[in-house]
Design a protein around this motif. Structure first.
Motif, PDB file in Angstrom:
ATOM      1  N   GLY A   1      -6.555  -4.970  -4.600  1.00  0.00           N
ATOM      2  CA  GLY A   1      -5.860  -4.177  -4.075  1.00  0.00           C
ATOM      3  C   GLY A   1      -5.387  -3.224  -5.188  1.00  0.00           C
ATOM      4  O   GLY A   1      -5.880  -3.317  -6.338  1.00  0.00           O
TER       5      GLY A   1
ATOM      6  N   LYS B   1      -3.528   0.351  -2.385  1.00  0.00           N
ATOM      7  CA  LYS B   1      -4.329  -0.221  -1.420  1.00  0.00           C
ATOM      8  C   LYS B   1      -4.161  -1.764  -0.915  1.00  0.00           C
ATOM      9  O   LYS B   1      -3.735  -2.464  -1.895  1.00  0.00           O
TER      10      LYS B   1
ATOM     11  N   ASP C   1       0.796  -1.223  -0.245  1.00  0.00           N
ATOM     12  CA  ASP C   1       0.013   0.087   0.135  1.00  0.00           C
ATOM     13  C   ASP C   1       0.894   1.109  -0.063  1.00  0.00           C
ATOM     14  O   ASP C   1       0.443   2.417   0.102  1.00  0.00           O
TER      15      ASP C   1
END
Length: 249
Positions: free
Chosen positions: A58, A48, A28
Motif C-alpha cells: 500500500g 492506497k 488510504d
C-alpha cells in the motif's frame, strides 16, 4: 501486536489529525489541521489501502502527510518523530525495532491509524513480528532507541498482543496439505508464512489453507473484495483431496 504512541497537542503544530479506519489496514486517507506562522491550514493526503500484514503493498497516507509537512512546518514534535523514526518505512529500521528470523522472515510495521483524543494525538501501529522473538524485547528496544535519540518522553505502549500460530512446514499436517495442493494444481511452490492471524486462532492444531491462488490480486479487507469462480471450483477439489488424506493419516 498493536502499539500506541501519544503526543501532547501542545507539543505539536496540529489542531486535529485523522487518518485510517482500522489499525490492521494501510490507511488510504489522512487529513490534518495545523498551524504555521500563525495561520491555520488544512492538508488532505490520499494513499492506497492494503492489509496491515503487507504494508509494502500500500501507500500509507499518514506517513505521506507527515513527509509532505516535514521541512514546511518547524517545531512540531510529531512531524520530527516521523522524519526521524518512521519515514516511509514499514520494517521498523529507523524506529529501532527491525528484527527477522529464518522461520517467519522480517517484522512488518503498519502505521494504521492516527486520531485526536482530547489533548493528545494518538498514533496506532500494527506490528507483525517473527515467531522466535519476544514482544517485551522488541518494545524495550524501541523505547531505548527513542530515549537515546532525544525522545525520552515518548513511549511505545502495548494495546494488545496475540500469541503466534506456527506449524513446522516439514510436519505431517503441512506436508499432507501441500501434497493435495500440488497434486491438484501442479504448482510445486513452498508453503508461506504470513503475518495475519486468520481462523487458525480458533483452536489448536489449525493452519490457514487457501483459498487464494498464486498470481491473484489480494483484495481481503478491501472494497470490492472478490474471488474467481473457477478458483473456487479448484479450491473445492484441493480441499476434498486434503480432507481425505488428513482423515486417513
Amino acid at each position: 501486536m498493536r502499539l500506541k504512541i501519544a503526543f501532547k497537542k501542545s507539543d505539536t503544530c496540529f489542531n486535529n489529525v485523522s487518518g485510517g479506519t482500522a489499525i490492521n489496514m494501510v490507511p488510504d486517507s489522512c487529513t490534518a489541521s495545523y498551524s504555521v506562522h500563525g495561520e491555520t491550514k488544512t492538508l488532505s493526503v490520499t494513499g492506497k489501502a492494503a492489509h496491515g500484514s503487507t504494508p509494502e503493498d500500500g501507500e500509507n497516507a499518514i506517513s505521506k502527510l507527515m513527509n509532505e509537512l516535514s521541512g514546511v512546518v518547524t517545531n512540531c514534535k510529531l512531524i520530527e518523530f516521523f522524519h526521524e523514526f518512521i519515514k516511509l518505512e514499514y520494517n521498523g529500521e529507523s524506529l529501532g525495532g527491525q528484527v527477522s528470523d529464518e522461520a517467519s522472515g522480517p517484522a512488518s510495521y503498519n502505521i494504521g491509524k492516527i486520531e485526536t483524543v482530547g489533548d493528545d494525538i494518538v498514533l496506532y501501529i500494527d506490528l507483525r513480528y517473527p515467531v522466535t522473538f519476544n514482544l517485551e524485547d522488541i518494545v524495550n528496544a524501541i523505547n531505548s532507541h527513542l530515549s537515546e535519540n532525544g525522545f525520552s518522553d515518548v513511549k511505545v505502549e502495548v494495546i494488545t498482543n496475540k500469541p503466534h500460530v506456527y506449524m513446522d512446514k516439514n510436519g505431517a499436517v503441512i506436508q499432507t496439505l501441500l501434497s493435495a495442493y500440488r497434486d491438484e494444481t501442479g504448482d510445486m511452490s513452498e508453503p508461506t508464512v504470513i503475518g495475519g492471524g486468520t481462523y487458525a486462532r480458533a483452536m489448536n492444531g489449525i493452519v490457514a489453507f487457501g483459498p487464494m491462488l498464486p498470481g491473484r490480486e489480494l483484495t481481503e479487507h478491501q472494497a470490492n473484495e472478490y474471488i474467481y469462480l473457477s478458483d473456487l471450483i479448484l479450491d473445492k477439489e484441493i480441499y476434498k483431496t486434503a480432507i481425505k488424506r488428513l482423515v486417513s493419516e
